[in-house]
Design a protein around this motif. Structure first.
Motif, PDB file in Angstrom:
ATOM      1  N   GLU A   1     -44.063  22.607  31.395  1.00 40.89           N
ATOM      2  CA  GLU A   1     -44.613  23.936  31.713  1.00 40.89           C
ATOM      3  C   GLU A   1     -43.526  25.005  31.680  1.00 40.89           C
ATOM      4  O   GLU A   1     -43.745  26.119  31.191  1.00 40.89           O
ATOM      5  CB  GLU A   1     -45.291  23.904  33.083  1.00 40.89           C
ATOM      6  CG  GLU A   1     -46.594  23.120  33.100  1.00 40.89           C
ATOM      7  CD  GLU A   1     -47.237  23.102  34.476  1.00 40.89           C
ATOM      8  OE1 GLU A   1     -46.569  23.575  35.430  1.00 40.89           O
ATOM      9  OE2 GLU A   1     -48.382  22.628  34.601  1.00 40.89           O
ATOM     10  N   GLU A   2     -42.353  24.683  32.216  1.00 41.02           N
ATOM     11  CA  GLU A   2     -41.255  25.641  32.223  1.00 41.02           C
ATOM     12  C   GLU A   2     -40.828  25.977  30.801  1.00 41.02           C
ATOM     13  O   GLU A   2     -40.570  27.134  30.459  1.00 41.02           O
ATOM     14  CB  GLU A   2     -40.081  25.079  33.021  1.00 41.02           C
ATOM     15  CG  GLU A   2     -38.898  26.020  33.166  1.00 41.02           C
ATOM     16  CD  GLU A   2     -39.231  27.274  33.948  1.00 41.02           C
ATOM     17  OE1 GLU A   2     -38.521  28.278  33.790  1.00 41.02           O
ATOM     18  OE2 GLU A   2     -40.218  27.257  34.718  1.00 41.02           O
TER      19      GLU A   2
ATOM     20  N   GLU B   1     -42.749  25.710  28.125  1.00 44.08           N
ATOM     21  CA  GLU B   1     -43.865  26.431  27.514  1.00 44.08           C
ATOM     22  C   GLU B   1     -43.830  27.906  27.900  1.00 44.08           C
ATOM     23  O   GLU B   1     -44.041  28.794  27.053  1.00 44.08           O
ATOM     24  CB  GLU B   1     -45.175  25.784  27.976  1.00 44.08           C
ATOM     25  CG  GLU B   1     -46.381  26.149  27.141  1.00 44.08           C
ATOM     26  CD  GLU B   1     -47.587  25.322  27.529  1.00 44.08           C
ATOM     27  OE1 GLU B   1     -48.190  24.687  26.650  1.00 44.08           O
ATOM     28  OE2 GLU B   1     -47.943  25.305  28.733  1.00 44.08           O
ATOM     29  N   ARG B   2     -43.540  28.160  29.165  1.00 46.33           N
ATOM     30  CA  ARG B   2     -43.446  29.553  29.617  1.00 46.33           C
ATOM     31  C   ARG B   2     -42.330  30.294  28.893  1.00 46.33           C
ATOM     32  O   ARG B   2     -42.494  31.433  28.459  1.00 46.33           O
ATOM     33  CB  ARG B   2     -43.186  29.584  31.134  1.00 46.33           C
ATOM     34  CG  ARG B   2     -43.096  30.976  31.735  1.00 46.33           C
ATOM     35  CD  ARG B   2     -42.619  30.928  33.167  1.00 46.33           C
ATOM     36  NE  ARG B   2     -41.296  30.354  33.256  1.00 46.33           N
ATOM     37  CZ  ARG B   2     -40.184  31.027  32.950  1.00 46.33           C
ATOM     38  NH1 ARG B   2     -40.239  32.279  32.532  1.00 46.33           N
ATOM     39  NH2 ARG B   2     -39.014  30.449  33.067  1.00 46.33           N
TER      40      ARG B   2
ATOM     41  N   GLU C   1     -42.599  33.642  26.477  1.00 47.76           N
ATOM     42  CA  GLU C   1     -41.868  34.879  26.764  1.00 47.76           C
ATOM     43  C   GLU C   1     -40.977  35.277  25.590  1.00 47.76           C
ATOM     44  O   GLU C   1     -40.842  36.460  25.276  1.00 47.76           O
ATOM     45  CB  GLU C   1     -41.036  34.706  28.038  1.00 47.76           C
ATOM     46  CG  GLU C   1     -41.872  34.653  29.303  1.00 47.76           C
ATOM     47  CD  GLU C   1     -41.028  34.554  30.559  1.00 47.76           C
ATOM     48  OE1 GLU C   1     -39.833  34.196  30.430  1.00 47.76           O
ATOM     49  OE2 GLU C   1     -41.543  34.840  31.648  1.00 47.76           O
TER      50      GLU C   1
ATOM     51  N   LYS D   1     -52.880  30.650  28.385  1.00 47.15           N
ATOM     52  CA  LYS D   1     -51.580  30.208  28.899  1.00 47.15           C
ATOM     53  C   LYS D   1     -50.773  31.380  29.457  1.00 47.15           C
ATOM     54  O   LYS D   1     -50.022  31.220  30.425  1.00 47.15           O
ATOM     55  CB  LYS D   1     -50.801  29.486  27.802  1.00 47.15           C
ATOM     56  CG  LYS D   1     -51.379  28.111  27.467  1.00 47.15           C
ATOM     57  CD  LYS D   1     -50.510  27.339  26.532  1.00 47.15           C
ATOM     58  CE  LYS D   1     -51.095  25.948  26.278  1.00 47.15           C
ATOM     59  NZ  LYS D   1     -51.103  25.114  27.499  1.00 47.15           N
ATOM     60  N   MET D   2     -50.883  32.561  28.855  1.00 48.64           N
ATOM     61  CA  MET D   2     -50.173  33.722  29.394  1.00 48.64           C
ATOM     62  C   MET D   2     -50.729  34.113  30.756  1.00 48.64           C
ATOM     63  O   MET D   2     -49.990  34.547  31.635  1.00 48.64           O
ATOM     64  CB  MET D   2     -50.246  34.896  28.407  1.00 48.64           C
ATOM     65  CG  MET D   2     -49.464  34.655  27.122  1.00 48.64           C
ATOM     66  SD  MET D   2     -49.478  36.044  25.977  1.00 48.64           S
ATOM     67  CE  MET D   2     -48.339  37.161  26.773  1.00 48.64           C
TER      68      MET D   2
ATOM     69  N   LYS E   1     -52.022  31.922  32.792  1.00 51.80           N
ATOM     70  CA  LYS E   1     -51.574  30.835  33.656  1.00 51.80           C
ATOM     71  C   LYS E   1     -50.174  31.089  34.180  1.00 51.80           C
ATOM     72  O   LYS E   1     -49.886  30.842  35.358  1.00 51.80           O
ATOM     73  CB  LYS E   1     -51.607  29.518  32.878  1.00 51.80           C
ATOM     74  CG  LYS E   1     -51.046  28.325  33.644  1.00 51.80           C
ATOM     75  CD  LYS E   1     -51.065  27.065  32.784  1.00 51.80           C
ATOM     76  CE  LYS E   1     -50.452  25.888  33.516  1.00 51.80           C
ATOM     77  NZ  LYS E   1     -50.443  24.658  32.694  1.00 51.80           N
ATOM     78  N   TYR E   2     -49.275  31.601  33.305  1.00 52.94           N
ATOM     79  CA  TYR E   2     -47.879  31.823  33.695  1.00 52.94           C
ATOM     80  C   TYR E   2     -47.611  33.267  34.118  1.00 52.94           C
ATOM     81  O   TYR E   2     -46.464  33.668  34.260  1.00 52.94           O
ATOM     82  CB  TYR E   2     -46.954  31.438  32.543  1.00 52.94           C
ATOM     83  CG  TYR E   2     -47.082  29.988  32.129  1.00 52.94           C
ATOM     84  CD1 TYR E   2     -46.872  28.975  33.048  1.00 52.94           C
ATOM     85  CD2 TYR E   2     -47.426  29.633  30.832  1.00 52.94           C
ATOM     86  CE1 TYR E   2     -47.003  27.637  32.683  1.00 52.94           C
ATOM     87  CE2 TYR E   2     -47.564  28.297  30.456  1.00 52.94           C
ATOM     88  CZ  TYR E   2     -47.354  27.305  31.386  1.00 52.94           C
ATOM     89  OH  TYR E   2     -47.478  25.997  31.026  1.00 52.94           O
ATOM     90  N   HIS E   3     -48.693  34.054  34.285  1.00 53.06           N
ATOM     91  CA  HIS E   3     -48.586  35.450  34.752  1.00 53.06           C
ATOM     92  C   HIS E   3     -47.667  36.273  33.839  1.00 53.06           C
ATOM     93  O   HIS E   3     -46.837  37.051  34.298  1.00 53.06           O
ATOM     94  CB  HIS E   3     -48.068  35.501  36.191  1.00 53.06           C
ATOM     95  CG  HIS E   3     -48.871  34.686  37.148  1.00 53.06           C
ATOM     96  ND1 HIS E   3     -50.143  35.032  37.551  1.00 53.06           N
ATOM     97  CD2 HIS E   3     -48.594  33.496  37.766  1.00 53.06           C
ATOM     98  CE1 HIS E   3     -50.611  34.115  38.383  1.00 53.06           C
ATOM     99  NE2 HIS E   3     -49.699  33.169  38.532  1.00 53.06           N
ATOM    100  N   ILE E   4     -47.857  36.100  32.531  1.00 56.34           N
ATOM    101  CA  ILE E   4     -47.108  36.890  31.545  1.00 56.34           C
ATOM    102  C   ILE E   4     -48.001  38.015  31.080  1.00 56.34           C
ATOM    103  O   ILE E   4     -49.076  37.773  30.533  1.00 56.34           O
ATOM    104  CB  ILE E   4     -46.676  36.018  30.350  1.00 56.34           C
ATOM    105  CG1 ILE E   4     -45.821  34.843  30.831  1.00 56.34           C
ATOM    106  CG2 ILE E   4     -45.915  36.851  29.326  1.00 56.34           C
ATOM    107  CD1 ILE E   4     -45.468  33.858  29.743  1.00 56.34           C
TER     108      ILE E   4
END
Length: 578
Positions: free
Chosen positions: A537-538, A540-541, A545, A571-572, A574-577
């Motif tokens: 996950e890290e 992927e984030r 970015e 996914k964005m 999900k990761y608050h992007i």
């Protein structure tokens, strides 16, 4: 609002608020004492009687109406003093209508509001201080306790009832409070921090900060107390670990005094001790020895060790790399040739490598690469000790000991038919197997220290090992074994700009410096507390970015990363992007 005039007036009179009554012509009928005092201050040359029958506007000037939802309010100013006028329509006992006007001093209202605000704010501050996890104590300049929160009682293990209103000097105890921080702050007039041990043996950090008035004098001292028992214990543990590290580095960073030549062998691990013990045991027996091990483990160094500890040590030691010599030239290289033996032969012929080693040792490295047609000729030499040069008629007896080595499984090659079984058994009288470097990690530090000393001297450097880089090297698998280790140490001595070698100086880490994603992958892999899903996950984030910086829309990000746009959006989120 309709009510009895008397009741309104009496109510306002009781509250001591300035109230005046007006008739239908807005003339003053009467005023209470508060109103009389107010107008006497504004018009000191008039008495209360002078105001009766006077129209209100002559005293107040123009009234400015303020619209509100429920009330009618006017404002006016007289001699730089501002007031509110709030009228109440009333009926007297005689049935006549009149107005009761309540006057409010605007300045007084501001003061009241400001006082109420500060009182409310002070209450909030007290609640904040009380809610602090750290202990907080406030004293005056003399050290008298003005305020103590509950956390201070918990951290310092002193009851609030025992210290509130008392002087800090009265609380000094030679066991758990030998000195008061408040006294030191008052004396030095600066921030002071001291570690103290409370009754239960816990460690706390007490910090006092002086608060100065406008004249630069201390008016109060704020003391903060924090439990540092865990931090203190961790610090002591860290100091113990660092001490152990220093002892570890000092013990192994200087290799044993076995010389500093290129063929120095270190027997630190139990596996290598067994290898050298066996090598020393068979050194003086004139028998063939087969040395096995992965590429780079030091098979040639073990062969040299056997030669140097044998009775042949004063005679030649010749190494033949069978894999580096073409198969059709092996016979002429090992046995030599006569003049004119073949096209291109030297005019006077040539002595073979085996003959050149007469009385000494021949080391046949990579013997598994030897072609089958030559294997039978080598077998004959080992059995008879006779060689015959290419193109010669006569044979010659040569006293040579044969040591052989390979990184391949000769037993498997025999099964496959690519190596002669009789030659295998003739070479494998004594077998010495050298363990790979990954199975003797305790030898890495001494080897690195030895190579570092060698290359520092060679290149005029003064590079120093650190604990972190040694641990990094001990985690590495070393597919190239000792040869790879030696080359990497030489690389760092030449390339690194650091005096103290760190993990980032290792060649396999250098590539991550210019690639943030690969660097993160490397860091995630080293984090033992991070689960696989968390690491994925890290990563992927980070990829999302990075893609966002070069792609303006989710559609372009999806095209670049070769997934659906809906996947990118999900996914964005999900990761608050954003």
């Amino acid at each position: 609002m309709v009510q009895s005039g008397k009741s309104v007036f009496e109510e306002k009179e009781t509250k001591s608020a300035p109230v005046i009554t007006l008739d239908h012509e807005i003339k003053i009928i009467r005023m209470n004492q508060a109103a009389a005092d107010l107008f006497s201050q504004i018009y000191p040359d008039k008495t209360e009687v002078d105001f009766h029958g006077t129209k209100l506007c002559k005293l107040t000037g123009k009234l400015h109406r303020i619209e509100t939802e429920n009330d009618l309010i006017y404002t006016f100013s007289v001699r730089d003093r501002a007031f509110y006028a709030i009228p109440f329509h009333s009926i007297s006992d005689t049935g006549k209508a009149f107005w009761a006007i309540l006057l409010i001093n605007k300045e007084n209202e501001k003061i009241n509001k400001r006082t109420a605000y500060h009182a409310d704010l002070s209450k909030h501050f007290e609640e904040i201080l009380e809610g602090s996890f750290d202990g907080i104590l406030v004293t005056d300049k003399e050290g008298k306790v003005l305020f103590v929160n509950s956390s201070y009682e918990r951290v310092a293990e002193i009851k609030k009832s025992e210290i509130e209103g008392r002087y800090m000097r009265d609380l000094i105890n030679p066991v758990w409070m030998p000195e008061s921080v408040a006294h030191i702050v008052a004396k030095e007039q600066t921030v002071v921090s001291k570690r103290q041990v409370v009754k239960s043996g816990r460690h706390i950090m007490v910090t006092g900060r002086p608060i100065f008035n406008q004249n630069g004098e201390i008016k109060m001292i704020v003391i903060n107390a924090r439990d540092i028992t865990e931090i203190y214990n961790l610090t002591e543990e860290l100091q113990r670990v660092r001490k152990n590290e220093r002892e570890y580095m000092s013990r192994f960073s200087s290799p044993p005094a076995t010389g500093d030549s290129e063929d120095t062998l270190l027997a630190i691990s139990e596996g290598m001790k067994q290898v050298l013990s066996l090598a020393g045991k068979v050194a003086n027996f004139n028998t063939t020895i087969l040395i096995l091990g992965e590429s780079g483990v030091g098979k040639e160094e073990v062969a040299k060790y056997i030669h140097q500890h044998s009775m042949r040590k004063e005679k030649p030691f010749i190494t033949v790399n069978c894999g580096a010599i073409p198969g059709n030239l092996l016979e002429s290289e090992l046995f030599g040739y006569e003049r004119g033996a073949f096209t291109g032969a030297m005019q006077n012929g040539k002595v073979g490598l085996i003959e050149a080693a007469d009385g000494g040792t021949v080391f046949l490295d990579e013997v598994g690469e030897m072609p089958l047609d030559f294997q039978v000729k080598l077998l004959r030499f080992i059995q008879s000790k006779e060689i015959r040069r290419v193109g010669a008629i006569d044979s010659k007896i040569i006293d040579v000991r044969v040591l052989a080595a390979t990184n391949r499984s000769l037993a498997d090659m025999v099964e496959e038919g690519s190596f002669r079984e009789d030659l295998y058994y003739r070479l494998n009288v004594v077998q010495i197997e050298i363990p790979p470097l990954r199975k003797r990690t305790d030898a890495i530090l001494p080897l690195v220290a030895m190579f570092l000393k060698r290359y520092n001297k060679k290149y005029g450097q003064e590079k120093v090992l650190t604990y972190d880089i040694v641990k990094e090297m001990e985690r590495f698998s070393w597919p190239g074994n000792v040869r790879q280790l030696k080359n990497i140490v030489e690389n760092m001595v030449i390339v690194s700009n650091n005096e103290y070698l760190e993990p980032e100086d290792l060649p396999w880490n250098a590539q991550y410096k210019s690639d943030p994603i690969r660097k993160v992958i490397h860091c995630l892999a080293d984090n033992e507390d991070l689960g696989l899903n968390e690491a994925i996950e890290e990563l992927e984030r980070l990829v999302l970015e990075k893609a966002k910086l070069t792609c303006g829309t989710t559609r372009k990000i999806a095209e670049k990363l070769k997934v659906n746009q809906s996947t990118i959006v999900r996914k964005m989120q999900k990761y608050h992007i954003e």
